[in-house]
Scaffold this motif. Structure first.
Motif, mmCIF file in Angstrom:
data_model
loop_
_atom_site.group_PDB
_atom_site.id
_atom_site.type_symbol
_atom_site.label_atom_id
_atom_site.label_comp_id
_atom_site.label_asym_id
_atom_site.label_seq_id
_atom_site.Cartn_x
_atom_site.Cartn_y
_atom_site.Cartn_z
ATOM 1 N N GLY A 375 5.894 26.546 0.589
ATOM 2 C CA GLY A 375 6.868 26.454 -0.488
ATOM 3 C C GLY A 375 6.794 25.135 -1.219
ATOM 4 N N SER A 376 7.722 24.934 -2.126
ATOM 5 C CA SER A 376 7.730 23.757 -2.982
ATOM 6 C C SER A 376 8.269 22.531 -2.246
ATOM 7 C CB SER A 376 8.599 24.023 -4.217
ATOM 8 O OG SER A 376 8.752 22.844 -4.984
ATOM 9 N N PHE A 377 7.597 21.394 -2.475
ATOM 10 C CA PHE A 377 8.069 20.102 -1.990
ATOM 11 C C PHE A 377 8.138 19.135 -3.170
ATOM 12 C CE2 PHE A 377 6.382 22.134 1.775
ATOM 13 C CZ PHE A 377 7.311 21.798 2.750
ATOM 14 N N TYR A 378 8.600 19.653 -4.284
ATOM 15 C CA TYR A 378 8.597 18.904 -5.543
ATOM 16 C C TYR A 378 9.435 17.630 -5.443
ATOM 17 C CZ TYR A 378 9.176 17.973 -10.549
ATOM 18 O OH TYR A 378 9.205 17.382 -11.794
ATOM 19 N N PHE A 379 10.686 17.756 -5.066
ATOM 20 C CA PHE A 379 11.587 16.605 -5.064
ATOM 21 C C PHE A 379 11.231 15.624 -3.948
ATOM 22 C CE2 PHE A 379 14.082 19.887 -7.261
ATOM 23 C CZ PHE A 379 14.348 19.206 -8.435
ATOM 24 N N ALA A 380 10.816 16.131 -2.796
ATOM 25 C CA ALA A 380 10.410 15.245 -1.707
ATOM 26 C C ALA A 380 9.191 14.414 -2.116
ATOM 27 C CB ALA A 380 10.100 16.060 -0.455
ATOM 28 N N THR A 381 8.257 15.048 -2.812
ATOM 29 C CA THR A 381 7.071 14.323 -3.274
ATOM 30 C C THR A 381 7.443 13.241 -4.270
ATOM 31 O OG1 THR A 381 5.777 16.364 -3.013
ATOM 32 C CG2 THR A 381 4.776 14.591 -4.289
ATOM 33 N N LEU A 382 8.355 13.544 -5.186
ATOM 34 C CA LEU A 382 8.776 12.553 -6.175
ATOM 35 C C LEU A 382 9.504 11.379 -5.516
ATOM 36 C CD1 LEU A 382 10.012 14.642 -9.246
ATOM 37 C CD2 LEU A 382 7.803 13.514 -8.887
ATOM 38 N N VAL A 383 10.287 11.664 -4.493
ATOM 39 C CA VAL A 383 10.992 10.589 -3.788
ATOM 40 C C VAL A 383 9.995 9.634 -3.136
ATOM 41 C CG1 VAL A 383 12.484 10.060 -1.817
ATOM 42 C CG2 VAL A 383 13.114 11.881 -3.404
ATOM 43 N N ILE A 384 8.988 10.181 -2.479
ATOM 44 C CA ILE A 384 7.989 9.345 -1.818
ATOM 45 C C ILE A 384 7.171 8.569 -2.850
ATOM 46 C CG2 ILE A 384 5.919 9.392 -0.396
ATOM 47 C CD1 ILE A 384 8.447 9.800 1.162
ATOM 48 N N PHE A 385 6.804 9.221 -3.951
ATOM 49 C CA PHE A 385 6.079 8.525 -5.009
ATOM 50 C C PHE A 385 6.919 7.383 -5.598
ATOM 51 C CE2 PHE A 385 2.792 11.571 -4.826
ATOM 52 C CZ PHE A 385 1.748 11.159 -5.638
ATOM 53 N N THR A 386 8.232 7.547 -5.624
ATOM 54 C CA THR A 386 9.114 6.492 -6.140
ATOM 55 C C THR A 386 9.213 5.324 -5.167
ATOM 56 O OG1 THR A 386 10.421 8.156 -7.326
ATOM 57 C CG2 THR A 386 11.441 6.006 -6.983
ATOM 58 N N LEU A 387 9.204 5.620 -3.877
ATOM 59 C CA LEU A 387 9.297 4.556 -2.875
ATOM 60 C C LEU A 387 8.047 3.683 -2.844
ATOM 61 C CD1 LEU A 387 10.945 6.468 0.117
ATOM 62 C CD2 LEU A 387 12.012 4.816 -1.427
ATOM 63 N N PHE A 388 6.903 4.237 -3.246
ATOM 64 C CA PHE A 388 5.658 3.461 -3.181
ATOM 65 C C PHE A 388 5.685 2.217 -4.065
ATOM 66 C CE2 PHE A 388 1.381 2.631 -4.887
ATOM 67 C CZ PHE A 388 0.774 2.180 -3.727
ATOM 68 N N PRO A 389 5.980 2.313 -5.370
ATOM 69 C CA PRO A 389 6.033 1.080 -6.164
ATOM 70 C C PRO A 389 7.130 0.127 -5.713
ATOM 71 C CG PRO A 389 6.805 2.960 -7.451
ATOM 72 C CD PRO A 389 6.194 3.500 -6.209
ATOM 73 N N ILE A 390 8.219 0.654 -5.125
ATOM 74 C CA ILE A 390 9.259 -0.226 -4.587
ATOM 75 C C ILE A 390 8.693 -1.060 -3.437
ATOM 76 C CG2 ILE A 390 11.473 -0.268 -3.369
ATOM 77 C CD1 ILE A 390 12.296 2.198 -4.942
ATOM 78 N N SER A 391 7.858 -0.439 -2.609
ATOM 79 C CA SER A 391 7.228 -1.188 -1.517
ATOM 80 C C SER A 391 6.290 -2.264 -2.056
ATOM 81 C CB SER A 391 6.476 -0.235 -0.584
ATOM 82 O OG SER A 391 5.310 0.296 -1.203
ATOM 83 N N LEU A 392 5.643 -2.003 -3.193
ATOM 84 C CA LEU A 392 4.788 -3.021 -3.806
ATOM 85 C C LEU A 392 5.612 -4.185 -4.359
ATOM 86 C CD1 LEU A 392 2.069 -0.946 -5.725
ATOM 87 C CD2 LEU A 392 1.796 -2.264 -3.617
ATOM 88 N N VAL A 393 6.809 -3.893 -4.862
ATOM 89 C CA VAL A 393 7.703 -4.970 -5.311
ATOM 90 C C VAL A 393 8.046 -5.874 -4.130
ATOM 91 C CG1 VAL A 393 9.993 -5.501 -6.228
ATOM 92 C CG2 VAL A 393 8.656 -3.620 -7.214
ATOM 93 N N ALA A 394 8.355 -5.267 -2.992
ATOM 94 C CA ALA A 394 8.644 -6.058 -1.796
ATOM 95 C C ALA A 394 7.432 -6.889 -1.383
ATOM 96 C CB ALA A 394 9.071 -5.141 -0.652
ATOM 97 N N LEU A 395 6.232 -6.316 -1.514
ATOM 98 C CA LEU A 395 5.017 -7.064 -1.166
ATOM 99 C C LEU A 395 4.820 -8.269 -2.088
ATOM 100 C CD1 LEU A 395 2.316 -4.382 -0.252
ATOM 101 C CD2 LEU A 395 3.125 -6.267 1.179
ATOM 102 N N MET A 396 5.192 -8.139 -3.337
ATOM 103 C CA MET A 396 5.080 -9.266 -4.251
ATOM 104 C C MET A 396 5.927 -10.448 -3.784
ATOM 105 S SD MET A 396 4.929 -7.762 -8.145
ATOM 106 C CE MET A 396 4.842 -9.445 -8.766
ATOM 107 N N PHE A 397 7.114 -10.167 -3.250
ATOM 108 C CA PHE A 397 7.960 -11.241 -2.729
ATOM 109 C C PHE A 397 7.416 -11.799 -1.418
ATOM 110 C CE2 PHE A 397 11.010 -9.091 -5.532
ATOM 111 C CZ PHE A 397 11.577 -10.188 -6.181
ATOM 112 N N ALA A 398 6.641 -10.973 -0.691
ATOM 113 C CA ALA A 398 6.078 -11.438 0.583
ATOM 114 C C ALA A 398 4.814 -12.270 0.389
ATOM 115 C CB ALA A 398 5.767 -10.234 1.484
ATOM 116 N N ILE A 399 4.213 -12.191 -0.803
ATOM 117 C CA ILE A 399 2.970 -12.917 -1.065
ATOM 118 C C ILE A 399 3.299 -14.321 -1.579
ATOM 119 C CG2 ILE A 399 0.806 -12.914 -2.385
ATOM 120 C CD1 ILE A 399 0.974 -10.739 -0.308
#
Length: 592
Positions: A375-399
């Protein structure tokens, strides 16, 4: 367009045997494959001991390919200094990945002609030759030749290993078998950087390459001995086709156009300064390649017809963008701890352990806890795709030079979790968006596009990093009145380990330059990640039965199938992807 593809399918039907016998439908064919799956290995005379040897040999080869990618992160400084190629260091990995990605689509077609057993043996020998050429390269050009040859061999190993697993594993164990095969790659990425860094001072960088050759040769010999000659991707009917006829169907023009387009694009974008002419040439070759695949090629490398499906097209594009940003993290996390934190090459590779552990955990947890149905995992996929750039923002502060290592490790784990889960969710969702008989080719396409992402991520990311580092170093040296550092800047661009040998203001400027460059790279990844949310959102959430639009379906599922186009069965679909027709095609469920 439909008439053209119908003609192509009719022509193919005279050269290929049907996957399904007359009077059978797709579901009965799948059930037949279920019954045959458990005894597939025994039907080829493969005993448990031989099967174990095949698995070990394949795992070793996948491990060697992965280490060939990641070990450059901790050995780059030494190699750049030895070859005096500081400003070209980003191509150490890119040459390998570009050749691997460009050749991979055609290796499946070659395994249909020469059998998987022979192709993986020859591919491994090519890989071993590339390792030897790399190890004894007298200069940068020789090193690039060796890396390119290794990549060509690696392309066959990656592709045919998956083919062998799908052919030999029982149907219900295919998912587990492919997962174990992929785990060899994940472990290799982590361990390769660590082992290379630890052995660098004791053996030198050249030994790290030539030592892989005998290991690869032993694995290749083991596969040649234990994989039976009866294991062939050919159907009985196609065995009577002459070798010349089979070779004539290989899409050499498409392979050349695709390779040329990729190489010119990466050369133009990865240079210290963007070169316009190669980019223009790439943009000219790309539409020619698409026209060739659509109207000329008999067995196209990339099945453009499949990409007519909106869900498939946008899922592939989203995968490329996401994995490009992911490769930036994999390549430049060790560079950060080498240059900014002063870690030794022996310890710098350990920074990849948490993010790869997170990657594995993300894929396993999402499949175990949530993805337990079709079946469809449309919204779950979008949520995970949204969390990815947020994790990169956190990495920028860690660098930074003084940030908490614990915070860095946590952000790397979260980044890996997001990527691992996103790949599984997007795969589950695209299988919902496409017809069951196309699932094999869709999965193959996603794998191909992931390979492209590695090439683009290393080359284009390397270009962004080099340009940002060069600008930061020049501006900061000038601001502090430290002119005349052109040679030092050139060396710093290709040697992160050089930072630890500097003192005073030179070291301060170098550290700040690396922080600025890595942050600029991660910022580009954030922008790309946000764009990929929109691309993934464009896939939609309705399956093919709900869409009811013939234009969103590949040509072999249209009404013309009733007139004989579908007589090729799924075999034609698989061969459109460059995979051998003898492969068993999974059914409709994601749990396959």
């Amino acid at each position: 367009m439909t008439q053209h593809h119908g003609a192509r399918a009719s022509a193919h039907s005279t050269e290929r045997s049907r996957l399904l016998p007359d009077g059978s439908d797709a579901s009965s064919g799948t059930l037949a494959e279920e019954d045959q799956g458990a005894s597939r290995s025994s039907s080829h005379g493969i005993t448990p001991i031989r099967a174990s040897l095949i698995v070990v040999a394949l795992g070793l080869l996948i491990f060697l390919q992965a280490t060939n990618i990641s070990m450059l992160t901790t050995t780059q400084s030494t190699i750049a200094a030895d070859l005096d190629a500081f400003e070209k260091a980003s191509w150490f990995t890119s040459a390998y990945l570009v050749s691997m990605s460009s050749v991979a689509p055609i290796t499946g077609r070659l395994s249909h002609i020469f059998s998987p057993r022979n192709v993986i043996f020859v591919s491994t020998i090519i890989f071993c030759i590339g390792c030897i050429l790399t190890a004894f390269a007298p200069n940068f050009t020789g090193f690039m030749v060796g890396r390119s040859v290794s990549g060509i061999g690696a392309a066959g190993v990656f592709t045919v290993s998956t083919i062998l697993v799908l052919q030999l594993a029982p149907t219900k164990q295919r998912g587990l078998s492919v997962g174990l095969l992929n785990s060899g790659f994940t472990v290799g990425v982590s361990v390769g950087a660590i082992v290379a860094g630890a052995l660098l001072e004791r053996t030198g960088w050249r030994a790290l390459f030539w030592m892989q050759a005998p290991l690869g040769f032993v694995a290749a010999l083991c596969l040649l001995i234990n994989i039976p000659e009866t294991l062939s991707s050919d159907k009985p009917k196609t065995n009577h086709t002459s070798m010349i006829s089979k070779l004539a169907h290989v899409d050499y023009v498409g392979a050349a156009l695709l390779t040329g387009s990729i190489v010119f694009l990466l050369v133009g974008l990865s240079a210290p300064k963007i070169v316009v002419l190669p980019v223009v040439i790439s943009l000219i070759l790309l539409p020619i390649f698409i026209l060739n695949e659509s109207y000329v090629a008999i067995d196209p490398i990339v099945p453009v017809t499949v990409l007519k499906s909106r869900g498939t097209l946008f899922t592939c594009l989203a995968t490329v963008g996401l994995m490009m940003a992911r490769w930036a993290v994999l390549f430049y996390s060790p560079v950060y701890v080498l240059s900014v934190r002063g870690w030794t090459p022996a310890t710098a590779g350990t920074i990849l352990i948490p993010t790869n552990a997170g990657f594995a955990a993300g894929g396993i947890l999402s499949g175990w806890i949530h993805i337990r149905r079709d079946g469809s995992f449309y919204f779950a996929t979008l949520v995970i795709f949204t969390l990815f750039p947020i994790s990169l923002v956190a990495l920028m502060f860690a660098i930074t030079a003084n940030s908490s290592i614990v915070f860095l490790v946590i952000t790397l784990i979260v980044n890996g979790l997001c990527v691992g889960a996103s790949l599984v969710y997007s795969l589950a969702h695209v299988l919902h968006l496409t017809l069951p008989e196309t699932h094999f080719i869709v999965t193959a396409l996603l794998g191909t596009f992931r390979g492209f992402a590695g090439s683009f991520g290393s080359a284009i990311g390397g270009g962004i990093f080099a340009r940002s580092l060069d600008a930061s170093l020049r501006d900061n040296f000038k601001e502090r009145g430290l002119d005349g550092r052109a040679e030092l800047i050139r060396r710093l661009i290709g040697s992160p380990a050089l930072v630890s040998s500097l003192y005073g203001q030179e070291r301060e400027v170098a550290i700040q330059g690396y922080v600025d460059a890595i942050r600029a790279l991660f910022l580009a990844g954030i922008v790309l990640g946000i764009a990929m949310i929109c691309v993934q959102a464009a896939t939609g959430w309705k399956g093919p039965s709900a869409q009811g639009n013939e234009e969103d379906r590949p040509f072999w599922t249209s009404e013309s199938s009733a007139d004989g186009v579908f007589e090729e069965g799924v075999e034609g679909v698989v061969q459109e992807a460059g995979h051998p027709g003898g492969l068993t095609v999974p059914g409709g469920g994601f749990d396959r």
